[in-house]
Design an enzyme around this catalytic site. Structure first.
Site, mmCIF file in Angstrom:
data_model
loop_
_atom_site.group_PDB
_atom_site.id
_atom_site.type_symbol
_atom_site.label_atom_id
_atom_site.label_comp_id
_atom_site.label_asym_id
_atom_site.label_seq_id
_atom_site.Cartn_x
_atom_site.Cartn_y
_atom_site.Cartn_z
ATOM 1 N N ASP A 156 0.827 -1.205 0.000
ATOM 2 C CA ASP A 156 0.000 0.000 0.000
ATOM 3 C C ASP A 156 0.862 1.256 0.000
ATOM 4 O OD1 ASP A 156 -2.356 -1.380 -0.068
ATOM 5 O OD2 ASP A 156 -2.836 -1.141 2.051
ATOM 6 N N TRP A 257 -10.596 -6.751 -1.468
ATOM 7 C CA TRP A 257 -9.900 -7.465 -0.387
ATOM 8 C C TRP A 257 -10.821 -8.476 0.301
ATOM 9 C CZ3 TRP A 257 -10.120 -1.981 -0.251
ATOM 10 C CH2 TRP A 257 -9.031 -1.351 -0.865
ATOM 11 N N GLU A 264 -9.891 -0.205 3.081
ATOM 12 C CA GLU A 264 -9.364 0.954 2.375
ATOM 13 C C GLU A 264 -7.999 0.619 1.784
ATOM 14 O OE1 GLU A 264 -10.799 3.677 1.613
ATOM 15 O OE2 GLU A 264 -12.575 3.657 2.902
ATOM 16 N N CYS A 265 -7.661 1.277 0.677
ATOM 17 C CA CYS A 265 -6.424 0.976 -0.039
ATOM 18 C C CYS A 265 -5.199 1.639 0.563
ATOM 19 C CB CYS A 265 -6.540 1.403 -1.498
ATOM 20 S SG CYS A 265 -6.655 3.198 -1.725
ATOM 21 N N GLY A 266 -5.392 2.581 1.445
ATOM 22 C CA GLY A 266 -4.247 3.232 2.059
ATOM 23 C C GLY A 266 -4.278 4.739 1.952
#
Length: 302
Positions: A156, A257, A264-266
């Site tokens: 990430d 995910w 959340e992706c980051g």
């Protein structure tokens, strides 16, 4: 109501008679954008009552250094199209768009980027990739195979968070438009219209109140180009290795995910989380190096 402005080091000159700060202050005295908590609460209460177009119009007149950040999901595409209509005049300024190319997007996503460029030729698109690599093969050679599985936090950081922070710094971004909505579920269920992250970046979610159906209807009614994967059961599309189709009745982002705790992706997580992670990794590296030195010394003495 506009943002509140405060000087950094030098107070702006004031017209004694009018009591207002001069608009001719030097660049060195230009302030940052700043909201007090009561002001932010008030703005959210007022903007909550408005539709996306009105929120976008407020952003255009209130927030300097405003950009749109998007992976070209449906909501981001709606925002892009609305902005193109608000700024339809040939000489009107456009909101620049940032896209993070993780090098692991679906081919359909990359094809959509080209379609968007053709549909909205006046939009200035900034594409940021992981540092020092241009292809998935180069990424793998530098960082190892399937990093998203072996060390997901590091993935990430490398693929998304660091490129985003580099973009914010290089482009001098003060505020961004995002495509997040409450109806997407997960941590997004209680989104405000305006948020300020732990680094002071203003994030505006103009379609926070809209449902997936409303977004779909806008896309159809305005013939906005969209990702072909949406017709195959995908509702939220990210990297190919962490995105699956969504079943009827599931949250929009349930295909992201799947089977993992993360949602959340980051780039929308607190930046302090990654600062702490990187610090822990550096301490771990230092410990391993020290152990190796001690082992080598013991071997020599033996």
């Amino acid at each position: 109501m506009g943002a509140e402005f405060f000087g950094n080091d030098v107070m702006p000159t004031r017209d004694v008679e009018s009591g207002y700060a001069s608009g001719s202050s030097s660049d060195s005295a230009l302030p940052e954008v700043y909201f007090t908590k009561p002001h932010l609460k008030f703005l959210n209460q007022q903007l909550q009552k408005l539709g996306p177009e009105a929120i976008l119009q407020w952003c255009l007149i209130s927030l300097p250094n405003l950009f749109q950040t998007t992976a070209f999901g449906l909501t981001g595409l709606v925002t892009l199209d609305m902005l193109s209509k608000i700024n339809s005049a040939k000489d009107s300024p456009q909101v620049d768009v940032m896209f993070l190319d993780t090098l692991h997007h679906f081919q359909e996503t990359m094809d959509l980027v080209d379609k968007v460029k053709r549909r909205y030729p006046r939009v200035n698109l900034h594409i940021y990739k992981p540092q020092d690599v241009d292809t998935a093969a180069e990424f793998e050679a530098k960082h190892g195979e399937r990093l998203w599985e072996t060390t997901p936090d590091l993935y990430d950081w490398i693929a998304k968070v660091e490129p985003a922070q580099r973009a914010y710094a290089e482009l001098q971004v003060k505020a961004v438009l995002t495509g997040r909505r409450r109806s997407q579920g997960g941590k997004r269920g209680d989104l405000d219209i305006i948020e300020v992250d732990d680094a002071g970046l203003i994030k505006v979610n103009p379609l926070a109140n809209w449902s997936f159906k409303q977004v779909q209807e806008y896309i159809k009614e305005n013939s906005v180009p969209y990702n072909e994967l949406l017709d195959r059961g995908y509702k939220s599309i990210g990297d190919w290795h962490s995105t699956q189709p969504v079943k009827d009745g599931e949250d929009e982002r349930s295909g992201r995910w799947r089977g993992q705790a993360k949602t959340e992706c980051g780039i929308h997580n607190p930046r302090s989380k990654y600062a702490q992670y990187l610090r822990e990794q550096e301490l771990k590296r230092q410990d391993e190096a020290l152990i190796q030195v001690l082992q080598n010394r013991l071997t020599i003495e033996a």
